[in-house]
Enzyme design. Structure first.
Site, PDB file in Angstrom:
ATOM      1  CD  GLU A 262      14.543  -3.039  -0.201  1.00 26.20           C
ATOM      2  OE1 GLU A 262      15.387  -2.132  -0.150  1.00 26.20           O
ATOM      3  OE2 GLU A 262      14.220  -3.609  -1.261  1.00 26.20           O
ATOM      4  CB  THR A 311      18.056  -0.844  -3.408  1.00 26.89           C
ATOM      5  OG1 THR A 311      17.074  -1.665  -2.794  1.00 26.89           O
ATOM      6  CG2 THR A 311      18.479   0.214  -2.408  1.00 26.89           C
ATOM      7  CG  HIS A 428      15.009  -7.375   0.228  1.00 29.14           C
ATOM      8  ND1 HIS A 428      15.008  -8.549  -0.493  1.00 29.14           N
ATOM      9  CD2 HIS A 428      15.690  -6.476  -0.522  1.00 29.14           C
ATOM     10  CE1 HIS A 428      15.667  -8.365  -1.628  1.00 29.14           C
ATOM     11  NE2 HIS A 428      16.093  -7.116  -1.677  1.00 29.14           N
ATOM     12  CG  ASP A 488      13.337   0.164  -2.601  1.00 30.00           C
ATOM     13  OD1 ASP A 488      12.246  -0.335  -2.282  1.00 30.00           O
ATOM     14  OD2 ASP A 488      14.402  -0.479  -2.627  1.00 30.00           O
ATOM     15  CG  HIS A 489      12.181  -1.683  -5.616  1.00 24.42           C
ATOM     16  ND1 HIS A 489      11.809  -2.881  -5.059  1.00 24.42           N
ATOM     17  CD2 HIS A 489      13.454  -1.447  -5.211  1.00 24.42           C
ATOM     18  CE1 HIS A 489      12.831  -3.369  -4.360  1.00 24.42           C
ATOM     19  NE2 HIS A 489      13.837  -2.515  -4.422  1.00 24.42           N
TER      20      HIS A 489
HETATM   21  C1  GP9 Z   1      20.908  -4.362  -0.317  1.00 25.03           C
HETATM   22  C2  GP9 Z   1      19.579  -3.756  -0.296  1.00 25.03           C
HETATM   23  C3  GP9 Z   1      18.583  -4.498  -1.178  1.00 25.03           C
HETATM   24  O1  GP9 Z   1      21.933  -3.685   0.282  1.00 25.03           O
HETATM   25  O2  GP9 Z   1      19.621  -2.405  -0.544  1.00 25.03           O
HETATM   26  O3  GP9 Z   1      18.652  -4.162  -2.491  1.00 25.03           O
HETATM   27  P1  GP9 Z   1      17.573  -4.619  -3.604  1.00 25.03           P
HETATM   28  O4  GP9 Z   1      17.630  -6.123  -3.688  1.00 25.03           O
HETATM   29  O5  GP9 Z   1      16.205  -4.166  -3.200  1.00 25.03           O
HETATM   30  O6  GP9 Z   1      18.007  -3.946  -4.824  1.00 25.03           O
HETATM   31 MN    MN Z   2      15.198  -2.400  -2.752  1.00 23.76          MN
END
Ligand code: GP9
Ligand code: MN
Length: 726
Positions: A262, A311, A428, A488-489
């Site tokens: 993440e 995500t 996150h 992911d980003h």
């Molecule tokens: C939520 C998680 C976070 O289920 O995958 O998503 P994001 O905020 O990074 O898009």
């Molecule tokens: Mn994400």
């Protein structure tokens, strides 16, 4: 007593009074449903506030429609009908939520979804005696009318007042929406999950908004035709870059384990954070090891390509080799309806893989519950499958160590080969402090608390993966798996990056768009334990691949390593290991990067030096123009496929893939289903549990705290820790 009654009924005996009486009743029923029936994950007083106010404006507005009708009887009956419809809608959601932990969408109501078929039956089965609560008021109101306790107001109702009521409702709605947008920016644009919309705006609004979206997308979809596919097919054919024949099929027969890191940026790899005492701390020791391993395909010029769907965009890019939408999330807007040629579907049909996702957040987030069915995921272990409490979770769900640990009791029952995806969350935003045993890694010392915490949460994720790797080794799964790891980003947004500059050895004063673009690099590694990768003989050699690529390129790369020829699939990426790839990385906003140029709007930079090309030569400009066209085309083809749902026209004769039947998936009682398959297959069962003669491997998973890893003596001084009040 009598006087009081008189007063109450006198008020209710006016048309406006009766309407507000209904508003209060419906408000009460809605709030009860929020607290007793829905699981909305309320985290703050502010969110309670939303729950209390959100039914008001929509209810006044809708019931207020009846005030425009002149004839009293028609007006009262209309009001009654609207009230009944609102009640039925609320109750249907309560009943649906009980079974599916989600809200009723228009697609479901109109019957285009699997669940609608069994809905009538389910509603009866799911009915509980206390559900009468939702309808008891209807009977009471009727009785009050029959016994003449309340009666119809026969006086004419002034149009001016009707307008005023509608205007007040609109103003209240506007205020509600603005508060909601402050609490959760871009709520309506990005949607996040149905829970979020209901939490902030209420059930009635959710249904209307969902209906609007549904009809908007449905119109485009219904106008599309199979002929539209021709452009796509031509593009894919022209764009196909083949593969490296030495590597084709090198991972065949293994389980595929994807680990989603993440918000994880590439710069964290090999990064050492210096604490206040001048001591260096390696942030991600395990990932660093995997990154340089002889058994890993690693890339250091790999970029994320997500937009607002974050995500979910990354998942879409990786699973489908297609881009997300320019605005909003593809999973939310199309995920529950579109046909996809996704990794789980392909791996099942070509390799016999059972597929599963492990993610400790609500299944409705990013509409995963529905989208995963369309992608062909056999199992989805969402928050319902884990023991989650306040200590082991936060806003985005279960923390990573617990996710891996608690997943084992399911993982060991999956038939092999399997394709599983772990979506981690701990790293996150806001990169908060870990309390108790997980606390320890130093914080950075910038002016930005978000940046300061980022290294500790990344370190925690690294440790979580280490524990999972130790388990994989102990259980024997390791040697039979290919492990895909990707960020992911970005984790630190562009506006915060100048504060990060110093930690990267850069100057915050001269920090510019080019620097921001370079920070969109994320890790991508394909780890093949014990593999003998051709051409890798020297110890300590640099095995890192420097090709420029992005998330859209992952699926073709993986397919080829697994021995799948993807020429017939409509995928937009190119194998990262193919010598023939073009190496253009398109961002969703049409900016792009190649190994030579970084083009951001009208600015052109030299990618290697970061120098801004003030007066580029004509041949440079024409080359840039060509690249630009390629980028525009790739994005346009992606939108053409996704917004028109074109893959539904791409049949088995062309793709070689059988269709997916989303009705077969429901993500309920997963463990029971897994065990049933083991039983049916008997000695042919290939799950780890069956292979181990029905011995569980759960005990092989060892979890440690931060202190266990460091030794007590290394505990950090107090001043390195965030104030507990944060
Ligand atoms: C939520 C998680 C976070 O289920 O995958 O998503 P994001 O905020 O990074 O898009
Ligand atoms: Mn994400």
């Amino acid at each position: 007593m009598k006087a009081q009654n008189l007063f109450t009924f006198r008020f209710v005996n006016t048309r406006l009074g009766f309407m507000f009486f209904l508003v209060i009743l419906f408000w009460f029923k809605s709030v009860c449903a929020y607290f007793f029936n829905f699981d909305l994950n309320i985290e703050s007083g502010f969110q309670y506030f939303f729950l209390l106010i959100n039914p008001i404006s929509t209810t006044i507005f809708l019931l207020g429609i009846a005030l425009y009708l002149k004839r009293p009887l028609t007006s009262y009956i209309t009001m009654g009908i609207i009230y009944c419809l609102l009640t039925v809608l609320l109750f249907s959601n309560v009943s649906y939520y009980r079974e599916f932990s989600d809200f009723l969408t228009v697609a479901t109501i109109l019957g285009s979804k699997s669940v609608s078929a069994g809905l009538g039956e389910a509603a009866i089965n799911l009915f509980r005696p206390y559900d009468l609560f939702f309808f008891i008021d209807l009977i009471v109101i009727l009785l009050l009318f029959v016994t003449k306790k309340i009666s119809m107001d026969q006086r004419p109702f002034r149009l001016r007042v009707s307008f005023a009521i509608s205007a007040i409702a609109c103003m209240l709605f506007g205020a509600n929406l603005s508060f909601a947008e402050i609490a959760r920016p871009e709520l309506l644009k990005r949607m996040f999950s149905n829970d979020y919309i209901v939490k902030y705006m209420g059930v009635s609004f959710f249904t209307v908004y969902d209906g609007y979206r549904f009809f908007k997308t449905d119109q485009v979809r219904s106008e599309a035709s199979p002929k539209d596919l021709d452009r796509v097919k031509d593009y894919v054919k022209e764009h196909y870059a083949g593969y490296d024949p030495n590597l084709f099929g090198i991972a065949k027969g293994r389980n595929v384990i994807t680990i989603h890191l993440e918000s994880f940026e590439q710069f964290l790899i090999n990064y050492k954070l210096t604490d206040q005492q001048g001591k260096e701390h390696e942030v991600t020791p395990l990932l660093n090891e995997i990154f340089k391993s002889k058994e890993t395909f690693s890339f250091d010029d790999f970029f994320h390509q997500v937009a607002q769907g974050k995500t979910s965009d990354a998942e879409n890019l990786l699973e489908n080799s297609l881009f997300g939408l320019e605005s909003g999330s593809l999973f939310i807007q199309y995920g529950g309806e579109n046909t996809f040629q996704a990794a789980p579907r392909i791996f099942k049909q070509k390799l016999g893989c059972t597929s599963a996702v492990f993610h400790g957040n609500g299944g409705g987030f990013w509409n995963r519950n529905e989208t995963y069915k369309q992608l062909g995921y056999d199992y989805f272990f969402n928050d319902k499958y884990f023991k989650i409490n306040e200590k082991n979770s936060f806003q985005y769900g279960l923390h990573d160590k617990e996710l891996f640990k608690q997943s084992i009791k399911y993982l060991e029952h999956l038939q092999q080969p399997f394709y599983v995806k772990y979506i981690t969350v701990s790293n996150h935003f806001p990169y908060g402090k870990f309390y108790g045993e997980e606390d320890g890694f130093p914080l950075a010392q910038t002016n930005d608390k978000t940046i300061n915490g980022y290294f500790a949460t990344a370190n925690y994720l690294d440790t979580a993966i280490r524990e999972f790797f130790d388990y994989l080794k102990a259980s024997g799964l390791y040697d039979h798996s290919v492990i895909v790891i990707y960020g992911d980003h970005y984790g630190i947004s562009n506006k915060r990056n100048p504060d990060l500059a110093e930690l990267l050895g850069k100057d915050s004063e001269t920090w510019n768009d080019y620097d921001n673009a370079m920070l969109q690099r994320v890790p991508f590694m394909i780890h093949l334990p014990k593999a003998d990768i051709p051409g890798r003989t020297e110890e300590n050699s640099d095995y890192i691949n420097h090709t420029f690529g992005g998330e859209v390129d992952v699926l073709p790369t993986l397919e080829h390593l697994l021995g799948i020829d993807n020429q017939r699939y409509l995928q937009l990426g190119q194998d990262l290991l193919s010598p023939k790839r073009e190496g253009i990385v398109a961002f969703r906003n049409k900016n792009f990067v190649t190994s030579d140029y970084t083009v951001l709007g009208s600015k052109i930079y030299n990618t290697q030096t970061g120098e801004l090309l003030e007066n580029p030569a004509n041949d440079t400009l024409s080359m840039i123009e060509q690249l630009k066209q390629k980028v525009d085309q790739q994005l346009a083809i992606s939108d053409l496929i996704t917004t028109n749902d074109l893959l539904r026209f791409y049949g088995k004769d062309e793709s070689g893939l059988s269709p997916i039947n989303p009705e077969k998936y429901n993500y309920q009682k997963e463990l029971k289903r897994l065990k049933k398959i083991e039983k049916q297959k008997k000695q042919d069962s290939t799950s780890l549990y069956s292979k181990n003669n029905k011995h569980s491997s759960v005990d092989l998973y060892k979890t440690k705290s931060y202190q266990d890893y460091q030794g007590e003596s290394e505990l950090l001084p107090q001043e390195n820790q965030i104030d507990a009040s944060e």
